[in-house]
Design a protein around this motif. Structure first.
Motif: not given
Length: 669
Positions: A583-586, A600-602, A665-669
């Motif tokens: 989720l990126k956001g609302f 993007e989907s895996r 991935e390790i990071h949130i973005a």
């Protein structure tokens, strides 16, 4: 090499240099001193690690080397049951072993059934008592008649003498547990059905104390119908292990006929059958095939049932599974089943009204939970939440976490300033930031410039918060619908700091004013190896967070073993993570409705779904075992972690290598 050892070791211990020089003319003595010093320094090193609370290896745990040459089930791959049956069709009489060939028990050791017998009889240490009594009965029989073949009644007469348990009661309880536990080997069931369809004579042959009538009942109950005959060692005073039971079969059906025997014991079922003029086919014992890979450091009953389920599935020969399926079934199935039990027990004990399974880790968890507790489907919901979305929505209060995750976690990792601002959705501030900080947009974020960049955002903080206001409002609309009429909810996540549940509770109650108390249920917390091991401790102390696998106060051996730096977090997350994008956001769509936007989907979605299929198949089989046993099987956090100890051990780098491409991935973005 000699010089290296000398300089590394000799000068570090007072007085050793003199001893070394004194012995220098004696080569053997000199090397003894050096190797002693090497051992001493290793002990100092291990003592230092223990002083940090970090064990050099997992205590009392035998690390199993997992199969890395492909899928484990491929080691037991066989021809189809129908093709095997076609080979057996060439013989007039087909003899088949019963236990571990036609029938399985849900245990890795047959004697573990006696735990349940002792449970019903309320008799401590009954398993060992039952084993000892059978051995004593066999010794008595050997002394009296020259054979060790004993009957069920003779065993229980010995138990009655030793314990006082009435033999009638004991025999009834043990027989009932045999009936409840035994189930058909799916491979052999298809073989037998194919042979029966052709009218072949099939006999069951077993070295066993149970009477033939009872074994026939077991076979019938498990779907085999009625076999031509059952030959049991206790009724003939002859066994497969000495070969004489095969002579009884030949005498019964006639010497002129052709015979074949199928069984799992190399001596009794293969060598002795061949020695007594029978063709023989070995069907490898599923537990001998599988136990070399299974963890032993588990509670006795739950561990045996776990190993029994996995061994029967992986090594019955019916199917060969993908590595991803096996990762889910073998290493994730017990964890997910136990975690769902933990969630269920918590919400029932605390009267929690709703369970929110947070994306993406909650996807397969919710599916498993609904299978296990179908009556609670209406109180469970899969909801969208992520560290990325939460960091933006709650930046006004969790300001330090905002900068730590967006800036400091990405310092000196080749991220450019432009990439950082795009991930923060603050692209409109790129030009003024670069002008103010005097930095190029494509310059890398480093420890030298991160402080100045943070200062710019601190000075422009209102602009930062204004950029996220739309997402705050849209998020409120989304969760207002999710939590409508609800005053308490549990937010379920994998872990580790508990920030997902804590930030959601803040947003729901302080930011949006929805008045719903949120408790976080985690699989595990930050371990002692985590950069911030105490992040969630206050919330765990308060009860705002609860942890299943381990925490500082529960299963501390796991807390000291689990190491994010070794990617342990990611191997666990791989078990649960849904293949959808994070989720990126609302946001508001063009019609003024809330919409969720995703990264993007895996690309490896099919392989991820295979992991989940394996997990759900394990859950289903575990539920079937519980149904047959008529009782709940507890899975405590220490047991649930045990299969993954092997995955994460130093011995199994080759095994893990095939999974690394699937990890998140390790990071949130």
């Amino acid at each position: 090499m000699k010089a290296w050892i000398y300089h590394l070791l000799v000068n570090r211990v007072p007085g050793i240099r003199d001893r070394y020089l004194h012995q220098r003319q004696n080569t053997t003595a000199r090397w003894k001193v050096l190797f002693y010093l090497l051992w001493l320094n290793v002990q100092y090193y291990l003592l230092f690690r223990r002083s940090l609370g970090r064990p050099e290896r997992f205590p009392f745990y035998e690390e199993k080397r997992l199969y890395s040459g492909g899928s484990e089930s491929s080691l037991s791959e066989r021809e189809s049951p129908e093709a095997f049956a076609a080979k057996l069709m060439a013989f007039d009489v087909i003899s088949m072993d019963v236990f571990d060939t036609l029938l399985f028990r849900p245990f890795s050791e047959p004697a573990d059934l006696f735990y349940l017998v002792g449970m019903e009889l309320c008799y401590p240490d009954f398993r060992q008592i039952r084993i000892d009594a059978e051995e004593q009965a066999r010794k008595n029989k050997q002394r009296e008649t020259g054979t060790r073949e004993v009957t069920f009644q003779e065993i229980w007469e010995e138990i009655e003498r030793e314990t006082g348990i009435p033999k009638e009661r004991g025999m009834q309880v043990e027989s009932s547990w045999e009936l409840r536990c035994c189930f058909a080997n799916p491979y052999m069931l298809r073989v037998v059905k194919a042979l029966q369809a052709q009218g072949k004579a099939i006999v069951a042959t077993s070295d066993m104390y149970l009477p033939s009538g009872f074994i026939q009942e077991l076979l019938h109950q498990c779907g085999y119908g009625t076999l031509s005959n059952v030959f049991v060692s206790c009724e003939f005073g002859a066994s497969k292990s000495d070969g004489h039971l095969y002579e009884k079969i030949r005498k019964r059906f006639g010497e002129a006929k052709s015979y074949v025997h199928v069984g799992d014991n190399r001596h009794s079922d293969l060598q002795e059958a061949q020695r007594h003029r029978m063709q023989a086919i070995l069907y490898p014992n599923v537990h001998q095939q599988g136990n070399r890979f299974r963890p032993e450091d588990m509670s006795s009953i739950t561990g045996s049932i776990y190993r029994g389920i996995v061994n029967a599935q992986m090594h019955n020969g019916l199917s060969s599974y993908s590595r991803e399926y096996e990762y889910g079934f073998i290493y994730g199935g017990l964890f997910v089943t136990g975690y769902c039990q933990f969630i269920h027990d918590y919400v029932k004990a605390h009267g929690t009204e709703k369970i929110l399974f947070l994306s993406r880790d909650g996807s397969v968890l919710m599916q498993a939970y609904r299978r296990m507790y179908p009556d609670e489907t209406e109180t469970t919901q899969y909801v969208y939440w992520s560290r990325l979305a939460a960091t933006k929505l709650t930046a006004g209060y969790y300001k330090e976490a905002y900068f730590r995750r967006f800036l400091f976690h990405k310092t000196d990792q080749t991220y450019t300033v432009r990439q950082i601002l795009e991930s923060m959705e603050l692209g409109h501030l790129l030009e003024p930031l670069c002008h103010t900080v005097e930095i190029e947009p494509d310059a890398e974020l480093t420890y030298k410039n991160v402080g100045r960049i943070k200062k710019y955002f601190m000075d422009a903080w209102e602009q930062v918060l204004d950029a996220y206001q739309e997402q705050v409002d849209a998020g409120k609309a989304y969760y207002s619908q999710v939590l409508q009429g609800c005053r308490s909810a549990a937010a379920v996540d994998i872990g580790w700091a508990g920030s997902g549940a804590i930030s959601l509770d803040h947003a729901v109650n302080r930011l949006w004013g929805l008045h719903c108390d949120i408790t976080g249920i985690l699989a595990g917390t930050n371990s002692c190896y985590s950069p911030e091991p105490d992040t969630g401790e206050a919330f765990l102390f308060q009860g705002k967070l609860v942890s299943y696998l381990y925490s500082q106060s529960e299963n501390r051996d796991l807390w000291k073993f689990h190491d994010p730096a070794q990617n342990h977090n990611l191997y666990w997350e791989l078990l649960l993570g849904a293949p959808e994008g994070s989720l990126k956001g609302f946001y508001w769509d063009r019609n003024g409705h809330c919409e969720c936007r995703f990264k993007e989907s895996r690309a490896d979605a099919a392989r991820i779904r295979e992991i989940h299929r394996g997990i759900l198949d394990f859950v289903q089989q575990f539920l079937e075992v519980e149904r047959r046993l008529g009782c709940s099987i507890p899975i405590h956090g220490r047991d649930a972690y045990a299969p993954m100890l092997s995955v994460c051990s130093r011995k199994n780098k080759a095994f893990r290598k095939g999974l690394e491409g699937l990890m998140d991935e390790i990071h949130i973005a």
